[in-house]
Write an enzyme that holds these catalytic residues in place. Structure first.
Site, short mmCIF file in Angstrom:
data_model
loop_
_atom_site.label_atom_id
_atom_site.label_comp_id
_atom_site.label_asym_id
_atom_site.label_seq_id
_atom_site.Cartn_x
_atom_site.Cartn_y
_atom_site.Cartn_z
N ASP A 10 0.71 -1.11 -0.04
CA ASP A 10 -0.06 0.09 0.13
C ASP A 10 0.83 1.25 -0.17
OD1 ASP A 10 -2.52 1.74 0.63
OD2 ASP A 10 -1.49 2.00 2.51
N ARG A 41 -8.44 12.52 6.61
CA ARG A 41 -8.05 11.08 6.10
C ARG A 41 -9.27 10.31 5.94
NH1 ARG A 41 -5.80 7.29 3.26
NH2 ARG A 41 -4.90 5.29 4.38
N SER A 121 -2.24 0.68 -4.88
CA SER A 121 -2.57 1.86 -4.16
C SER A 121 -4.10 2.50 -4.85
CB SER A 121 -1.54 3.11 -4.21
OG SER A 121 -2.18 4.23 -3.89
#
Lengths: 225, 225
Positions: A10, A41, A121
Protein backbone atom coordinates in the site's frame (compact mmCIF):
# COMPACT_ATOMS: atom_id res chain seq x y z
CA UNK A 1 5.27 -22.65 3.16
CA UNK A 2 6.91 -21.31 0.01
CA UNK A 3 8.38 -17.84 0.20
CA UNK A 4 6.36 -15.08 -1.49
CA UNK A 5 7.50 -14.33 -5.01
CA UNK A 6 6.26 -10.75 -4.98
CA UNK A 7 5.60 -8.08 -2.36
CA UNK A 8 3.00 -5.39 -3.00
CA UNK A 9 2.81 -2.37 -0.74
CA UNK A 10 0.00 0.00 0.00
CA UNK A 11 1.22 3.57 -0.56
CA UNK A 12 -0.12 6.23 1.81
CA UNK A 13 0.81 5.54 5.40
CA UNK A 14 2.59 2.33 4.44
CA UNK A 15 5.49 3.21 2.11
CA UNK A 16 4.94 6.96 2.25
CA UNK A 17 4.92 8.86 5.51
CA UNK A 18 1.92 11.16 5.65
CA UNK A 19 3.00 12.72 8.95
CA UNK A 20 4.02 15.93 7.20
CA UNK A 21 0.41 16.54 6.22
CA UNK A 22 -0.64 16.81 9.85
CA UNK A 23 2.35 18.99 10.63
CA UNK A 24 1.47 21.42 7.83
CA UNK A 25 -2.18 21.37 8.90
CA UNK A 26 -1.08 22.35 12.40
CA UNK A 27 0.98 25.25 11.05
CA UNK A 28 -1.97 26.47 8.97
CA UNK A 29 -4.60 25.89 11.69
CA UNK A 30 -2.85 26.00 15.07
CA UNK A 31 -4.48 23.73 17.62
CA UNK A 32 -6.66 22.04 14.98
CA UNK A 33 -4.06 20.36 12.79
CA UNK A 34 -4.41 16.91 14.29
CA UNK A 35 -8.21 16.98 14.19
CA UNK A 36 -8.12 18.20 10.59
CA UNK A 37 -5.63 15.55 9.49
CA UNK A 38 -7.66 12.74 11.08
CA UNK A 39 -11.01 13.91 9.73
CA UNK A 40 -9.52 14.58 6.29
CA UNK A 41 -8.06 11.08 6.11
CA UNK A 42 -11.25 9.42 7.40
CA UNK A 43 -13.36 11.32 4.91
CA UNK A 44 -10.99 10.56 2.06
CA UNK A 45 -11.35 6.84 2.75
CA UNK A 46 -15.11 7.15 3.24
CA UNK A 47 -15.45 8.84 -0.14
CA UNK A 48 -13.54 6.04 -1.87
CA UNK A 49 -16.05 3.61 -0.40
CA UNK A 50 -19.14 5.63 -1.25
CA UNK A 51 -18.22 6.02 -4.90
CA UNK A 52 -17.15 2.39 -5.18
CA UNK A 53 -20.32 0.95 -3.69
CA UNK A 54 -22.79 3.18 -5.42
CA UNK A 55 -24.03 2.56 -8.94
CA UNK A 56 -21.13 0.53 -10.26
CA UNK A 57 -18.60 3.30 -10.68
CA UNK A 58 -20.97 5.94 -12.08
CA UNK A 59 -19.85 8.32 -9.33
CA UNK A 60 -16.17 7.47 -9.46
CA UNK A 61 -13.77 10.37 -9.22
CA UNK A 62 -9.97 10.11 -9.15
CA UNK A 63 -8.27 10.00 -5.77
CA UNK A 64 -6.94 13.54 -6.06
CA UNK A 65 -10.48 14.87 -6.48
CA UNK A 66 -11.84 12.80 -3.59
CA UNK A 67 -8.93 13.95 -1.46
CA UNK A 68 -9.71 17.57 -2.27
CA UNK A 69 -13.43 17.05 -1.58
CA UNK A 70 -12.59 15.39 1.75
CA UNK A 71 -10.36 18.33 2.73
CA UNK A 72 -13.15 20.79 1.97
CA UNK A 73 -15.62 18.74 4.00
CA UNK A 74 -13.24 18.43 6.94
CA UNK A 75 -12.60 22.18 7.04
CA UNK A 76 -16.30 22.97 6.91
CA UNK A 77 -16.98 20.46 9.65
CA UNK A 78 -14.31 22.01 11.87
CA UNK A 79 -15.34 25.55 10.88
CA UNK A 80 -11.89 26.28 9.46
CA UNK A 81 -11.66 28.85 6.67
CA UNK A 82 -9.76 27.08 3.90
CA UNK A 83 -8.14 29.59 1.57
CA UNK A 84 -7.20 28.57 -1.95
CA UNK A 85 -3.55 28.94 -1.00
CA UNK A 86 -3.91 26.67 2.04
CA UNK A 87 -5.81 24.10 0.01
CA UNK A 88 -3.07 24.07 -2.60
CA UNK A 89 -0.38 23.73 0.05
CA UNK A 90 -2.15 20.83 1.75
CA UNK A 91 -2.94 19.04 -1.51
CA UNK A 92 0.62 19.52 -2.70
CA UNK A 93 1.86 17.53 0.30
CA UNK A 94 0.60 14.40 -1.45
CA UNK A 95 3.06 15.03 -4.25
CA UNK A 96 6.18 15.25 -2.12
CA UNK A 97 5.74 12.62 0.53
CA UNK A 98 8.87 11.11 2.04
CA UNK A 99 9.18 7.34 2.28
CA UNK A 100 9.40 5.83 5.75
CA UNK A 101 13.02 5.56 6.85
CA UNK A 102 13.30 1.80 6.38
CA UNK A 103 11.45 1.60 3.04
CA UNK A 104 14.52 1.86 0.84
CA UNK A 105 16.59 -0.82 2.59
CA UNK A 106 13.62 -3.22 2.60
CA UNK A 107 12.96 -2.73 -1.10
CA UNK A 108 16.65 -3.13 -1.87
CA UNK A 109 16.81 -6.36 0.15
CA UNK A 110 13.81 -7.72 -1.73
CA UNK A 111 15.37 -6.88 -5.07
CA UNK A 112 18.60 -8.58 -4.06
CA UNK A 113 16.58 -11.72 -3.34
CA UNK A 114 14.95 -11.53 -6.77
CA UNK A 115 11.53 -10.76 -5.34
CA UNK A 116 9.12 -8.72 -7.49
CA UNK A 117 8.16 -5.42 -5.82
CA UNK A 118 5.31 -3.02 -6.35
CA UNK A 119 2.77 -0.55 -5.05
CA UNK A 120 -0.97 -1.23 -5.19
CA UNK A 121 -2.75 1.96 -4.26
CA UNK A 122 -5.94 3.97 -4.39
CA UNK A 123 -3.89 6.94 -5.56
CA UNK A 124 -4.33 8.03 -9.14
CA UNK A 125 -1.30 7.72 -11.44
CA UNK A 126 -0.12 11.35 -11.30
CA UNK A 127 -0.23 11.40 -7.48
CA UNK A 128 1.54 8.06 -7.24
CA UNK A 129 4.21 8.92 -9.77
CA UNK A 130 4.93 12.19 -7.99
CA UNK A 131 5.24 10.48 -4.61
CA UNK A 132 7.43 7.69 -6.00
CA UNK A 133 9.70 10.22 -7.67
CA UNK A 134 9.82 12.49 -4.63
CA UNK A 135 10.81 9.57 -2.39
CA UNK A 136 13.29 8.29 -4.97
CA UNK A 137 11.81 4.79 -4.95
CA UNK A 138 11.19 4.42 -8.68
CA UNK A 139 14.23 2.25 -9.45
CA UNK A 140 13.28 -0.17 -6.65
CA UNK A 141 9.72 -0.86 -7.81
CA UNK A 142 8.71 -3.24 -10.59
CA UNK A 143 5.07 -2.16 -10.53
CA UNK A 144 3.20 0.98 -9.56
CA UNK A 145 -0.43 -0.08 -9.74
CA UNK A 146 -3.29 2.39 -9.43
CA UNK A 147 -6.95 1.42 -9.15
CA UNK A 148 -7.82 4.39 -11.35
CA UNK A 149 -8.42 2.55 -14.65
CA UNK A 150 -10.91 0.28 -12.85
CA UNK A 151 -12.91 3.17 -11.38
CA UNK A 152 -13.20 1.12 -8.19
CA UNK A 153 -11.23 1.60 -4.99
CA UNK A 154 -9.92 -0.89 -2.49
CA UNK A 155 -11.47 -2.82 -0.82
CA UNK A 156 -13.17 -3.96 -4.04
CA UNK A 157 -11.75 -7.36 -5.02
CA UNK A 158 -11.10 -6.13 -8.56
CA UNK A 159 -8.72 -3.58 -7.07
CA UNK A 160 -6.73 -6.28 -5.30
CA UNK A 161 -6.81 -8.39 -8.47
CA UNK A 162 -4.63 -5.76 -10.16
CA UNK A 163 -1.73 -7.32 -8.28
CA UNK A 164 -2.25 -10.86 -9.47
CA UNK A 165 -2.81 -9.64 -13.00
CA UNK A 166 0.30 -7.45 -13.13
CA UNK A 167 2.60 -10.09 -11.64
CA UNK A 168 0.93 -13.11 -13.29
CA UNK A 169 1.20 -14.83 -9.89
CA UNK A 170 -1.49 -16.45 -7.77
CA UNK A 171 -2.54 -14.39 -4.75
CA UNK A 172 -1.07 -16.94 -2.34
CA UNK A 173 2.41 -16.27 -3.80
CA UNK A 174 2.12 -12.55 -3.13
CA UNK A 175 2.68 -10.75 0.16
CA UNK A 176 0.51 -7.66 0.53
CA UNK A 177 1.73 -5.10 3.06
CA UNK A 178 -0.36 -2.34 4.57
CA UNK A 179 -0.40 -0.17 7.67
CA UNK A 180 -4.16 0.18 7.30
CA UNK A 181 -6.00 -2.57 9.13
CA UNK A 182 -9.00 -2.49 6.77
CA UNK A 183 -6.65 -2.88 3.82
CA UNK A 184 -4.77 -5.80 5.39
CA UNK A 185 -8.13 -7.38 6.24
CA UNK A 186 -9.61 -7.13 2.77
CA UNK A 187 -6.36 -8.23 1.13
CA UNK A 188 -6.49 -11.33 3.34
CA UNK A 189 -10.08 -11.91 2.26
CA UNK A 190 -8.91 -11.62 -1.35
CA UNK A 191 -6.38 -14.38 -0.83
CA UNK A 192 -3.07 -12.55 -0.43
CA UNK A 193 -0.64 -13.38 2.31
CA UNK A 194 -0.61 -10.24 4.39
CA UNK A 195 1.52 -8.24 6.74
CA UNK A 196 -0.23 -5.61 8.79
CA UNK A 197 2.37 -3.06 9.83
CA UNK A 198 0.86 -1.79 13.06
CA UNK A 199 2.98 1.30 13.53
CA UNK A 200 0.63 2.93 15.99
CA UNK A 201 -0.25 -0.06 18.20
CA UNK A 202 -3.90 -0.12 17.22
CA UNK A 203 -6.32 -3.05 17.57
CA UNK A 204 -6.98 -5.07 14.42
CA UNK A 205 -10.47 -5.18 12.91
CA UNK A 206 -12.96 -7.39 14.75
CA UNK A 207 -14.39 -9.17 11.72
CA UNK A 208 -13.12 -12.65 12.41
CA UNK A 209 -10.15 -12.62 10.01
CA UNK A 210 -6.54 -11.96 10.97
CA UNK A 211 -3.66 -10.90 8.73
CA UNK A 212 -1.06 -13.58 8.08
CA UNK A 213 1.31 -11.65 10.34
CA UNK A 214 1.45 -8.40 12.22
CA UNK A 215 4.61 -6.31 12.45
CA UNK A 216 5.80 -2.94 13.64
CA UNK A 217 7.83 -1.64 10.70
CA UNK A 218 8.41 -2.49 7.05
CA UNK A 219 11.46 -4.49 8.14
CA UNK A 220 9.09 -7.22 9.24
CA UNK A 221 8.54 -7.97 5.54
CA UNK A 222 11.96 -9.59 5.47
CA UNK A 223 10.95 -12.22 8.02
CA UNK A 224 8.90 -13.85 5.26
CA UNK A 225 12.14 -14.63 3.35
CA UNK B 1 -43.72 18.36 -9.50
CA UNK B 2 -46.04 15.55 -8.39
CA UNK B 3 -46.20 14.86 -4.70
CA UNK B 4 -44.35 11.74 -3.53
CA UNK B 5 -46.57 8.68 -3.22
CA UNK B 6 -44.43 7.01 -0.57
CA UNK B 7 -42.00 8.09 2.12
CA UNK B 8 -39.22 5.76 3.25
CA UNK B 9 -37.24 6.54 6.35
CA UNK B 10 -33.80 5.48 7.46
CA UNK B 11 -34.04 3.97 10.96
CA UNK B 12 -31.11 4.66 13.29
CA UNK B 13 -30.63 8.35 13.94
CA UNK B 14 -33.52 9.24 11.63
CA UNK B 15 -36.73 7.72 13.05
CA UNK B 16 -35.09 6.28 16.15
CA UNK B 17 -33.16 8.41 18.58
CA UNK B 18 -29.83 6.77 19.38
CA UNK B 19 -28.93 9.41 21.99
CA UNK B 20 -29.60 6.96 24.82
CA UNK B 21 -26.71 4.80 23.61
CA UNK B 22 -24.22 7.57 24.28
CA UNK B 23 -25.83 8.30 27.62
CA UNK B 24 -25.52 4.68 28.72
CA UNK B 25 -21.94 4.56 27.43
CA UNK B 26 -21.15 7.57 29.57
CA UNK B 27 -22.63 5.92 32.66
CA UNK B 28 -20.60 2.76 32.00
CA UNK B 29 -17.37 4.59 31.06
CA UNK B 30 -17.45 8.04 32.67
CA UNK B 31 -15.65 10.65 30.61
CA UNK B 32 -15.38 8.33 27.60
CA UNK B 33 -19.02 7.81 26.69
CA UNK B 34 -19.11 10.32 23.87
CA UNK B 35 -15.86 9.08 22.34
CA UNK B 36 -17.08 5.50 22.57
CA UNK B 37 -20.47 6.26 21.02
CA UNK B 38 -18.89 8.13 18.10
CA UNK B 39 -16.21 5.51 17.42
CA UNK B 40 -18.73 2.68 17.78
CA UNK B 41 -21.08 4.28 15.29
CA UNK B 42 -18.29 5.11 12.81
CA UNK B 43 -16.93 1.57 13.00
CA UNK B 44 -20.39 0.05 12.64
CA UNK B 45 -20.88 1.96 9.39
CA UNK B 46 -17.35 1.17 8.23
CA UNK B 47 -17.97 -2.54 8.75
CA UNK B 48 -21.16 -2.44 6.68
CA UNK B 49 -19.10 -0.96 3.87
CA UNK B 50 -16.21 -3.38 4.14
CA UNK B 51 -18.40 -6.47 3.99
CA UNK B 52 -20.51 -5.01 1.18
CA UNK B 53 -17.58 -4.09 -1.04
CA UNK B 54 -15.51 -7.18 -0.51
CA UNK B 55 -16.08 -10.39 -2.42
CA UNK B 56 -19.72 -9.94 -3.32
CA UNK B 57 -21.26 -10.61 0.06
CA UNK B 58 -19.03 -13.53 1.07
CA UNK B 59 -18.14 -11.69 4.28
CA UNK B 60 -21.63 -10.41 5.01
CA UNK B 61 -22.76 -10.58 8.62
CA UNK B 62 -26.06 -9.32 9.99
CA UNK B 63 -26.16 -5.82 11.42
CA UNK B 64 -26.38 -7.01 14.99
CA UNK B 65 -23.11 -8.91 14.60
CA UNK B 66 -21.35 -6.01 12.92
CA UNK B 67 -22.64 -3.70 15.64
CA UNK B 68 -21.23 -6.00 18.29
CA UNK B 69 -17.90 -6.31 16.46
CA UNK B 70 -17.72 -2.52 16.16
CA UNK B 71 -18.38 -2.12 19.89
CA UNK B 72 -15.57 -4.51 20.71
CA UNK B 73 -13.19 -2.70 18.38
CA UNK B 74 -14.12 0.70 19.79
CA UNK B 75 -13.53 -0.44 23.37
CA UNK B 76 -10.15 -1.94 22.49
CA UNK B 77 -9.17 1.23 20.66
CA UNK B 78 -10.10 3.37 23.66
CA UNK B 79 -8.58 0.85 26.10
CA UNK B 80 -11.91 0.35 27.84
CA UNK B 81 -12.51 -3.01 29.53
CA UNK B 82 -15.82 -4.23 28.10
CA UNK B 83 -17.44 -6.73 30.42
CA UNK B 84 -20.00 -9.14 29.05
CA UNK B 85 -22.65 -7.40 31.13
CA UNK B 86 -21.74 -3.97 29.72
CA UNK B 87 -21.72 -5.34 26.20
CA UNK B 88 -25.16 -6.82 26.66
CA UNK B 89 -26.48 -3.58 28.13
CA UNK B 90 -25.11 -1.51 25.26
CA UNK B 91 -26.31 -3.93 22.58
CA UNK B 92 -29.72 -4.10 24.18
CA UNK B 93 -30.13 -0.35 23.67
CA UNK B 94 -30.70 -1.07 19.99
CA UNK B 95 -33.79 -3.04 20.89
CA UNK B 96 -35.51 -0.34 22.89
CA UNK B 97 -34.81 2.86 21.03
CA UNK B 98 -37.32 5.66 21.37
CA UNK B 99 -38.60 7.40 18.25
CA UNK B 100 -37.81 11.07 17.85
CA UNK B 101 -40.54 13.22 19.37
CA UNK B 102 -42.08 14.30 16.08
CA UNK B 103 -41.93 10.90 14.33
CA UNK B 104 -45.41 9.77 15.32
CA UNK B 105 -47.24 12.92 14.23
CA UNK B 106 -45.41 12.98 10.90
CA UNK B 107 -46.22 9.34 10.16
CA UNK B 108 -49.85 9.91 11.16
CA UNK B 109 -50.10 12.95 8.89
CA UNK B 110 -48.69 10.93 5.99
CA UNK B 111 -51.17 8.13 6.58
CA UNK B 112 -54.04 10.60 6.67
CA UNK B 113 -52.94 11.84 3.24
CA UNK B 114 -52.89 8.26 1.91
CA UNK B 115 -49.11 8.24 1.51
CA UNK B 116 -47.35 4.87 1.78
CA UNK B 117 -44.86 4.81 4.68
CA UNK B 118 -41.91 2.61 5.50
CA UNK B 119 -38.46 2.06 6.92
CA UNK B 120 -35.50 1.10 4.73
CA UNK B 121 -32.65 0.18 7.02
CA UNK B 122 -29.34 -1.62 7.42
CA UNK B 123 -30.74 -3.17 10.60
CA UNK B 124 -31.52 -6.86 10.52
CA UNK B 125 -35.16 -7.86 10.95
CA UNK B 126 -35.06 -8.78 14.66
CA UNK B 127 -33.37 -5.48 15.57
CA UNK B 128 -35.78 -3.48 13.45
CA UNK B 129 -38.87 -5.24 14.69
CA UNK B 130 -37.79 -4.71 18.29
CA UNK B 131 -37.15 -1.00 17.73
CA UNK B 132 -40.43 -0.51 15.85
CA UNK B 133 -42.34 -2.28 18.62
CA UNK B 134 -40.49 -0.42 21.38
CA UNK B 135 -41.28 2.92 19.78
CA UNK B 136 -44.86 1.89 19.06
CA UNK B 137 -44.62 2.80 15.37
CA UNK B 138 -45.74 -0.53 13.90
CA UNK B 139 -49.33 0.50 13.07
CA UNK B 140 -48.08 3.60 11.22
CA UNK B 141 -45.69 1.80 8.86
CA UNK B 142 -46.68 -0.03 5.69
CA UNK B 143 -43.19 -1.47 5.14
CA UNK B 144 -40.26 -2.35 7.36
CA UNK B 145 -37.51 -3.18 4.88
CA UNK B 146 -34.20 -4.68 5.93
CA UNK B 147 -31.22 -5.14 3.63
CA UNK B 148 -30.51 -8.46 5.34
CA UNK B 149 -31.91 -10.82 2.68
CA UNK B 150 -29.69 -9.11 0.09
CA UNK B 151 -26.50 -9.50 2.13
CA UNK B 152 -25.52 -6.01 1.01
CA UNK B 153 -25.76 -2.82 3.00
CA UNK B 154 -26.56 0.69 1.96
CA UNK B 155 -25.12 2.43 0.00
CA UNK B 156 -25.32 -0.45 -2.47
CA UNK B 157 -27.94 0.39 -5.09
CA UNK B 158 -29.62 -2.98 -4.59
CA UNK B 159 -30.30 -1.94 -1.01
CA UNK B 160 -32.06 1.22 -2.12
CA UNK B 161 -33.94 -0.79 -4.76
CA UNK B 162 -35.76 -2.63 -1.97
CA UNK B 163 -37.91 0.48 -1.66
CA UNK B 164 -39.00 0.62 -5.27
CA UNK B 165 -39.64 -3.12 -5.28
CA UNK B 166 -41.72 -3.13 -2.11
CA UNK B 167 -43.86 -0.16 -3.11
CA UNK B 168 -43.98 -0.95 -6.84
CA UNK B 169 -43.33 2.74 -7.44
CA UNK B 170 -40.61 4.45 -9.47
CA UNK B 171 -37.84 6.01 -7.37
CA UNK B 172 -38.85 9.50 -8.41
CA UNK B 173 -42.25 8.99 -6.73
CA UNK B 174 -40.63 8.09 -3.43
CA UNK B 175 -39.22 10.45 -0.84
CA UNK B 176 -36.30 8.98 1.08
CA UNK B 177 -35.54 10.59 4.43
CA UNK B 178 -32.30 10.27 6.34
CA UNK B 179 -30.33 12.14 8.97
CA UNK B 180 -27.13 10.59 7.62
CA UNK B 181 -25.62 12.69 4.88
CA UNK B 182 -23.98 9.71 3.14
CA UNK B 183 -27.36 7.96 3.07
CA UNK B 184 -29.17 11.00 1.66
CA UNK B 185 -26.39 11.35 -0.91
CA UNK B 186 -26.49 7.76 -2.14
CA UNK B 187 -30.30 7.70 -2.14
CA UNK B 188 -30.18 10.77 -4.38
CA UNK B 189 -27.71 8.99 -6.65
CA UNK B 190 -30.12 6.07 -6.77
CA UNK B 191 -32.92 8.31 -8.03
CA UNK B 192 -35.05 8.93 -4.95
CA UNK B 193 -36.25 12.35 -4.00
CA UNK B 194 -34.48 13.01 -0.73
CA UNK B 195 -34.77 14.96 2.46
CA UNK B 196 -31.62 15.24 4.54
CA UNK B 197 -32.68 15.95 8.10
CA UNK B 198 -29.67 17.86 9.35
CA UNK B 199 -30.37 17.73 13.08
CA UNK B 200 -26.85 18.60 14.10
CA UNK B 201 -26.05 21.39 11.63
CA UNK B 202 -23.34 19.50 9.83
CA UNK B 203 -21.98 20.20 6.34
CA UNK B 204 -23.31 18.00 3.55
CA UNK B 205 -20.97 15.69 1.65
CA UNK B 206 -18.71 17.40 -0.89
CA UNK B 207 -19.27 14.99 -3.78
CA UNK B 208 -21.10 17.30 -6.15
CA UNK B 209 -24.64 16.04 -5.45
CA UNK B 210 -27.15 17.71 -3.14
CA UNK B 211 -30.25 16.17 -1.56
CA UNK B 212 -33.56 17.37 -2.98
CA UNK B 213 -34.10 19.33 0.22
CA UNK B 214 -32.46 19.80 3.61
CA UNK B 215 -34.48 20.15 6.79
CA UNK B 216 -34.01 20.26 10.54
CA UNK B 217 -36.60 17.79 11.82
CA UNK B 218 -38.84 15.06 10.44
CA UNK B 219 -41.64 17.68 10.21
CA UNK B 220 -39.93 18.98 7.10
CA UNK B 221 -41.21 15.85 5.33
CA UNK B 222 -44.67 17.41 5.31
CA UNK B 223 -43.51 20.36 3.19
CA UNK B 224 -43.37 17.94 0.25
CA UNK B 225 -47.16 17.52 0.43
Amino acid sequence: MEKPRAVLFDAYGTLFDVYGIGALAERLFPGQGQALAVLWRDKQIEYTRLVTTSNDGAHYRPFRELTQAALRYACKRLALALTEASEQQLMHQYHELPAFGEAREVLQALRERGVVTGILSNGDPPMLQAAVASAGLGPLLDHVLSVDPLRKYKTHPQAYALGTQATALPAADILFVSCNSWDALAATWFGYRTLWVNRYRLPFEELGTQPTRTGETLRDVLAFF
